[in-house]
Structures are given as structure tokens and as C-alpha cells.
Motif scaffolding. Structure first.
Motif, mmCIF file in Angstrom:
data_model
loop_
_atom_site.group_PDB
_atom_site.id
_atom_site.type_symbol
_atom_site.label_atom_id
_atom_site.label_comp_id
_atom_site.label_asym_id
_atom_site.label_seq_id
_atom_site.Cartn_x
_atom_site.Cartn_y
_atom_site.Cartn_z
ATOM 1 N N GLU A 1 0.824 -1.208 0.000
ATOM 2 C CA GLU A 1 0.000 0.000 0.000
ATOM 3 C C GLU A 1 0.862 1.263 0.000
ATOM 4 N N LYS A 2 1.953 1.259 0.783
ATOM 5 C CA LYS A 2 2.828 2.428 0.839
ATOM 6 C C LYS A 2 3.525 2.663 -0.499
ATOM 7 N N VAL A 3 3.990 1.587 -1.113
ATOM 8 C CA VAL A 3 4.672 1.707 -2.407
ATOM 9 C C VAL A 3 3.715 2.255 -3.452
ATOM 10 N N PHE A 4 2.502 1.750 -3.481
ATOM 11 C CA PHE A 4 1.527 2.210 -4.468
ATOM 12 C C PHE A 4 1.144 3.664 -4.206
ATOM 13 N N ALA A 5 0.971 4.029 -2.937
ATOM 14 C CA ALA A 5 0.617 5.414 -2.610
ATOM 15 C C ALA A 5 1.729 6.376 -3.015
ATOM 16 N N ASP A 6 2.992 5.948 -2.898
ATOM 17 C CA ASP A 6 4.115 6.798 -3.296
ATOM 18 C C ASP A 6 4.191 6.983 -4.809
ATOM 19 N N ALA A 7 3.654 6.029 -5.569
ATOM 20 C CA ALA A 7 3.756 6.082 -7.026
ATOM 21 C C ALA A 7 2.639 6.900 -7.665
ATOM 22 N N ILE A 8 1.617 7.259 -6.921
ATOM 23 C CA ILE A 8 0.489 8.027 -7.470
ATOM 24 C C ILE A 8 0.749 9.523 -7.237
ATOM 25 N N ARG A 9 0.696 10.271 -8.316
ATOM 26 C CA ARG A 9 0.924 11.718 -8.247
ATOM 27 C C ARG A 9 -0.122 12.440 -9.106
ATOM 28 N N PRO A 10 -0.562 13.611 -8.660
ATOM 29 C CA PRO A 10 -1.454 14.389 -9.520
ATOM 30 C C PRO A 10 -0.679 14.984 -10.690
ATOM 31 N N GLY A 11 -1.288 14.942 -11.861
ATOM 32 C CA GLY A 11 -0.650 15.483 -13.052
ATOM 33 C C GLY A 11 -0.884 16.979 -13.177
ATOM 34 N N LYS A 12 -0.487 17.546 -14.310
ATOM 35 C CA LYS A 12 -0.603 18.983 -14.535
ATOM 36 C C LYS A 12 -2.051 19.453 -14.570
ATOM 37 N N ARG A 13 -2.936 18.599 -15.056
ATOM 38 C CA ARG A 13 -4.344 18.992 -15.189
ATOM 39 C C ARG A 13 -5.223 18.449 -14.066
ATOM 40 N N GLY A 14 -4.606 17.932 -13.030
ATOM 41 C CA GLY A 14 -5.368 17.475 -11.878
ATOM 42 C C GLY A 14 -5.692 15.988 -11.869
ATOM 43 N N GLN A 15 -5.456 15.308 -12.983
ATOM 44 C CA GLN A 15 -5.699 13.875 -13.001
ATOM 45 C C GLN A 15 -4.523 13.157 -12.357
ATOM 46 N N TYR A 16 -4.822 12.067 -11.691
ATOM 47 C CA TYR A 16 -3.760 11.306 -11.050
ATOM 48 C C TYR A 16 -3.024 10.445 -12.063
ATOM 49 N N ARG A 17 -1.721 10.337 -11.862
ATOM 50 C CA ARG A 17 -0.867 9.533 -12.736
ATOM 51 C C ARG A 17 -0.146 8.505 -11.878
ATOM 52 N N ILE A 18 0.147 7.361 -12.462
ATOM 53 C CA ILE A 18 0.924 6.333 -11.782
ATOM 54 C C ILE A 18 2.306 6.313 -12.415
ATOM 55 N N ASP A 19 3.305 6.523 -11.606
ATOM 56 C CA ASP A 19 4.691 6.475 -12.058
ATOM 57 C C ASP A 19 5.158 5.025 -11.909
ATOM 58 N N PHE A 20 5.098 4.265 -12.993
ATOM 59 C CA PHE A 20 5.404 2.843 -12.940
ATOM 60 C C PHE A 20 6.868 2.576 -12.621
#
Length: 62
Positions: free
Chosen positions: A30-49
Motif C-alpha cells: 500500500e505504501k509503495v503504491f501510494a508513493d507512485a500516485i501523483r497528480p498530473g498537470k491537469r489534476g488527473q492522477y498519474r501512476i509512475d510505474f
């Protein structure tokens, strides 16, 4: 006669005195996945694989 106890959470059979790490592994995922999710420039969340994969490797080494 076998001496073991069963983890009430995941059901794995454990040796006497052994502690199951199923909850710790769940928390790490859960911690690893939470660290990989970031909001993008337009507000949508992105996953940094790449970060997700690095996080799994780093947590597995611990």
C-alpha cells in the motif's frame, strides 16, 4: 505429531514462535503504491510505474 499454528488472517501454517508477515507485506504494498500516485498537470492522477517498480524492489530488500 506436527506442531504448528495457523495465521488467522491469511491461513498459512507457521512454525512454533514464527510470526506471520502477511500484514506487514500488505502495508508495504500500500505504501509503495501510494508513493507512485501523483497528480498530473491537469489534476488527473498519474501512476509512475518506474517509481512503483523501484519501490517494490527497495521494500523487498528490507
Amino acid at each position: 505429531m506436527a506442531f504448528y499454528h495457523t495465521c488467522p488472517i491469511c491461513g498459512s501454517n507457521l512454525d512454533p514462535g514464527e510470526i506471520c508477515d502477511c500484514e506487514r507485506e500488505k502495508d508495504n504494498r500500500e505504501k509503495v503504491f501510494a508513493d507512485a500516485i501523483r497528480p498530473g498537470k491537469r489534476g488527473q492522477y498519474r501512476i509512475d510505474f518506474d517509481r512503483l517498480e523501484r519501490g517494490y524492489r527497495e521494500k523487498a530488500v528490507m
